[in-house]
Design an enzyme around this catalytic site. Structure first.
Site, short mmCIF file in Angstrom:
data_model
loop_
_atom_site.label_atom_id
_atom_site.label_comp_id
_atom_site.label_asym_id
_atom_site.label_seq_id
_atom_site.Cartn_x
_atom_site.Cartn_y
_atom_site.Cartn_z
N CYS A 279 -6.57 -1.75 12.55
CA CYS A 279 -7.05 -0.48 12.73
C CYS A 279 -8.58 -0.18 12.50
O CYS A 279 -9.21 0.86 12.95
CB CYS A 279 -6.07 0.59 12.28
SG CYS A 279 -6.07 0.64 10.58
N LYS B 74 10.91 0.32 6.30
CA LYS B 74 11.30 -0.23 7.67
C LYS B 74 10.20 -0.99 8.07
O LYS B 74 9.24 -0.48 8.59
CB LYS B 74 11.72 0.79 8.52
CG LYS B 74 12.29 0.53 9.94
CD LYS B 74 11.71 1.02 11.03
CE LYS B 74 11.16 0.18 11.87
NZ LYS B 74 10.86 -1.07 12.42
N ARG C 247 0.92 -1.12 -0.11
CA ARG C 247 0.00 -0.10 0.05
C ARG C 247 0.84 1.22 -0.10
O ARG C 247 0.39 2.23 -0.42
CB ARG C 247 -0.89 -0.12 1.09
CG ARG C 247 -2.14 1.07 1.07
CD ARG C 247 -3.29 0.55 1.85
NE ARG C 247 -2.86 0.93 3.47
CZ ARG C 247 -3.85 1.10 4.39
NH1 ARG C 247 -5.03 0.34 4.00
NH2 ARG C 247 -3.55 1.15 5.67
N GLY D 295 1.03 3.03 12.16
CA GLY D 295 0.97 2.55 13.65
C GLY D 295 0.23 3.28 14.61
O GLY D 295 -0.71 3.86 14.48
N GLU E 149 -1.21 7.03 9.18
CA GLU E 149 -2.54 6.17 9.54
C GLU E 149 -2.24 5.59 10.78
O GLU E 149 -1.39 4.81 11.13
CB GLU E 149 -2.34 5.15 8.46
CG GLU E 149 -3.94 4.43 8.35
CD GLU E 149 -4.08 3.09 9.13
OE1 GLU E 149 -4.52 3.36 10.18
OE2 GLU E 149 -3.55 2.20 8.85
N GLU F 270 -8.22 1.35 21.99
CA GLU F 270 -8.11 0.32 20.81
C GLU F 270 -7.89 -1.03 21.51
O GLU F 270 -6.87 -1.30 21.99
CB GLU F 270 -7.37 0.68 19.88
CG GLU F 270 -7.30 0.37 18.57
CD GLU F 270 -6.52 0.73 17.42
OE1 GLU F 270 -6.72 0.64 16.38
OE2 GLU F 270 -5.59 1.44 17.90
N ALA G 250 7.91 -3.70 10.82
CA ALA G 250 7.79 -4.11 12.12
C ALA G 250 8.91 -4.95 12.44
O ALA G 250 8.91 -6.14 11.64
CB ALA G 250 6.45 -4.24 12.50
#
Length: 492
Positions: free
Chosen positions: A296, A186, A171, A240, A262, A393, A188
Site C-alpha cells: 500500500c 483473521k 503490527r 486492506g 489502513e 492502485e 487473508a
C-alpha cells in the site's frame, strides 16, 4: 542456494493446520478445509481448516473469557511474553522467510527483511507495554484531583492482508497484547500459513489460552459478520482495500466499535529539478519494487520535473529492466510472482490501457508465460496525467512516469487522488521539503528516502486511505480507552 523440495515439505509439515481457539488447534465446525496455493506454480501447498461463523463465535467466546485476566496481567509479564516471541521468531527467521516466500511469492531476501521488520513490532511493544502512562493532576481551580487511566479497549477483531503475512499480524497483535486486549485474528485466505506459525510461536512464548485466537477462512464475511454484530466485540482493526474497509466500517457502527483502518494507497513519488537523480532512482527502487510493488506504500505515480524526466526515466528503466524474475526460492531472483492470476490480469489491463493512451514502454510491459503468475518489471514513460494507471492502485511491479512544471503543479498532481497514505519527495532544498510536505494530503512523507515503515513510527493515512495509526506509541493508544476519575481534593 536454491531451497530443496524436502526442506519445503519439512517446513510445511510443521505448520498447524487447524483453528486456534482457546489455546487448542481444532478442525473447523463444518469439517471443510481451505487450500493454500504457491503463486509461483499455482499448485497447492497445504490445506488448513476453513472457519465459518460458528468457529468465529467460539473464538470470540474464548477471547471474552480471557479478557479480564489478561487485562489484569502485570505489564511486565505481558512485555516478557512479547519479548520471548520476538526472540523465537528471530531464531526461526529462515522458517518464517521461506514460508512467506512459498505462500506469497516474494524472494527470500525480501522475506528475511519482513521477518526482521515484523519481529520488531513485538520487541517495540514489549518495551512500551510498561510505559503506558496515565495522569494525576490538580484541577486548575484546586478543588479536585484528576486521575486519568488507560484501560484496554477489550476483545478485538484483527483482519490482516495477504501481502505482508507476518508483519501485518505482528503490527496488530503486538500493541493489542501490550495494551491488555484479547483478540480474534483473521488472516487473508491467500496467505494464512504464516499466521498459523506465528500463533504457534506465541503459544510457545507463554501466551495464555484464549488471548490470541486464529480463524482463517475462505469467506471473510462469514467470519467478520457475526463478530461485528456481537456487542462483546469492542475493537476492529483492518488492513486492506478501501471498498472492503467501508463495508466493515458500516457494520462496525451498529455497536459503535473502535476502528483502525489502513486502506488503499496511491503514493506519489516527486522528483524535483534539484534532486540527486542517482539517489532518487535508488529510492524509487525501494519505494516501487519492494514486495514486487504489492504494498500500500508502493510508489504508484512517479511525478518528475520536466527538466529531469528523461534522465530519471532512463536510469529507472535501466535498473528495473535488469531485474531477474523467478520463483522466490531460487538464487538470484529479484522479483517473484504476483499473488494470484486475478491480480496479474488487473495489472496488465492497466498497462495495456496506458499504452493505448500513448504511454511508452521503456522496460517490460507484459506477462511472463508459463507456470505461476509472473509479470515483467515495467517502466512506462509519457503517461497521461488522467490515465487510469495513475488513478488506481497498481499493486504490482509497474512504474508509470509523468511530468510536472513547477512546485504548485507537483502538489496539485500529487493530491489529485482520493487516497492519502504514503508519499515521497526528492529535493536538496529543505525549505521546499517544509513547503511541499505541509501541503501534501498524505499521512506519511518520505524525504529523500524510499523506505518509511518502522515499528517506532505512526503508520497510517488520511482521506480514503483510512483512519487511526499503527506503530509507535500511537499504535498502542488505538487499543486503549481513557477513563477519568474526579477525586475531591482533601486539602481544598
Amino acid at each position: 542456494m536454491t531451497i530443496t523440495a524436502s526442506r519445503q515439505a519439512e517446513l510445511l509439515a510443521s505448520v498447524p493446520t487447524g483453528l486456534l481457539i482457546n489455546g487448542e488447534w481444532r478442525n473447523a465446525a463444518s469439517g471443510k478445509t481451505l487450500d493454500v496455493h504457491d503463486p509461483a506454480t499455482g499448485k497447492v501447498l497445504a490445506s488448513i481448516a476453513d472457519a465459518n461463523g460458528e468457529d468465529a463465535m467460539a473464538a470470540l467466546d474464548a477471547a471474552c473469557a480471557a479478557q479480564a485476566s489478561w487485562a489484569r496481567t502485570a505489564p511486565r509479564v505481558r512485555a516478557e511474553i512479547l519479548r520471548k516471541a520476538f526472540e523465537l521468531i528471530t531464531e526461526r527467521a529462515e522458517d518464517f522467510a521461506l514460508l512467506m516466500t512459498l505462500e506469497m511469492g516474494k524472494p527470500l531476501a525480501e522475506a528475511r527483511g519482513e521477518v526482521a521488520y515484523g519481529a520488531e513490532f513485538l520487541r517495540w511493544n514489549s518495551e512500551e507495554a510498561v510505559r503506558d502512562y496515565g495522569r494525576f493532576v490538580t484541577t486548575p481551580e484546586g478543588k479536585n484531583k484528576i486521575l486519568v487511566a488507560k484501560k484496554p479497549v477489550g476483545p478485538c477483531l484483527l483482519i490482516t492482508p495477504w501481502n505482508f503475512p507476518l508483519a501485518m499480524a505482528t503490527r496488530k497483535v503486538g500493541p493489542a497484547l501490550a495494551a491488555g486486549c484479547t483478540m480474534v485474528l483473521k488472516p487473508a485466505k491467500l496467505t494464512p500459513l504464516t499466521s498459523q506459525l506465528f500463533a504457534a510461536v506465541m503459544q510457545e512464548a507463554g501466551l495464555p489460552a484464549g488471548v490470541l485466537n486464529v480463524v482463517a477462512g475462505s469467506s471473510a464475511s462469514s467470519i467478520s459478520g457475526p463478530l461485528l454484530a456481537d456487542p462483546r466485540l469492542r475493537k476492529l482493526s483492518f488492513t486492506g482495500s478501501t471498498s472492503v474497509g467501508k463495508q466493515l466500517m458500516a457494520a462496525a457502527t451498529e455497536n459503535v466499535l473502535r476502528t483502525s483502518m489502513e486502506l488503499g494507497g496511491n503514493a506519489p513519488f516527486l522528483v524535483f529539478e534539484d534532486a540527486d537523480l542517482d539517489a532518487a532512482v535508488e529510492g524509487a527502487m525501494a519505494a516501487k519494487m519492494r514486495n514486487m510493488g504489492e504494498a500500500c506504500t508502493a510508489a504508484n505515480r512517479f511525478l518528475v520535473h520536466e527538466s529531469v524526466a528523461t534522465a530519471f526515466t532512463a536510469k529507472l528503466a535501466a535498473r528495473i529492466g535488469a531485474l531477474t524474475v523467478g520463483r522466490g526460492t531460487e538464487a538470484g531472483t529479484d522479483v517473484g510472482p504476483i499473488v494470484e492470476e486475478k491480480a496479474r490480469a488487473n495489472i496488465h489491463a492497466l498497462v495495456t490501457a496506458a499504452v493505448a493512451e500513448g504511454a511508452t514502454v521503456l522496460a517490460g510491459g507484459d506477462v511472463v508465460e508459463g507456470d505461476g503468475y509472473f509479470y515483467q518489471p515495467t517502466v512506462l514513460g509519457n503517461v497521461a496525467n488522467d490515465a487510469a494507471i495513475l488513478q488506481q492502485e497498481i499493486f504490482g511491479p509497474v512504474a508509470p512516469v509523468t511530468t510536472f512544471t513547477d512546485e504548485d503543479d507537483a502538489i496539485q498532481l500529487a493530491n489529485s487522488t482520493q487516497y492519502g497514505l504514503a508519499s515521497y519527495l526528492y529535493t536538496k532544498d529543505f525549505s521546499r521539503l517544509l513547503r511541499v510536505s505541509e501541503q501534501l494530503e498524505f499521512g506519511m512523507v518520505g524525504f529523500n528516502s524510499g523506505m518509511i515503515s518502522n515499528a517506532a513510527a505512526p503508520f497510517g493515512g488520511v482521506k480514503q486511505s483510512g483512519l487511526g495509526r499503527e506503530g509507535g506509541s500511537e499504535g498502542i493508544a488505538e487499543y486503549t480507552t481513557t477513563q477519568y476519575i474526579g477525586i475531591a481534593d482533601p486539602y481544598a
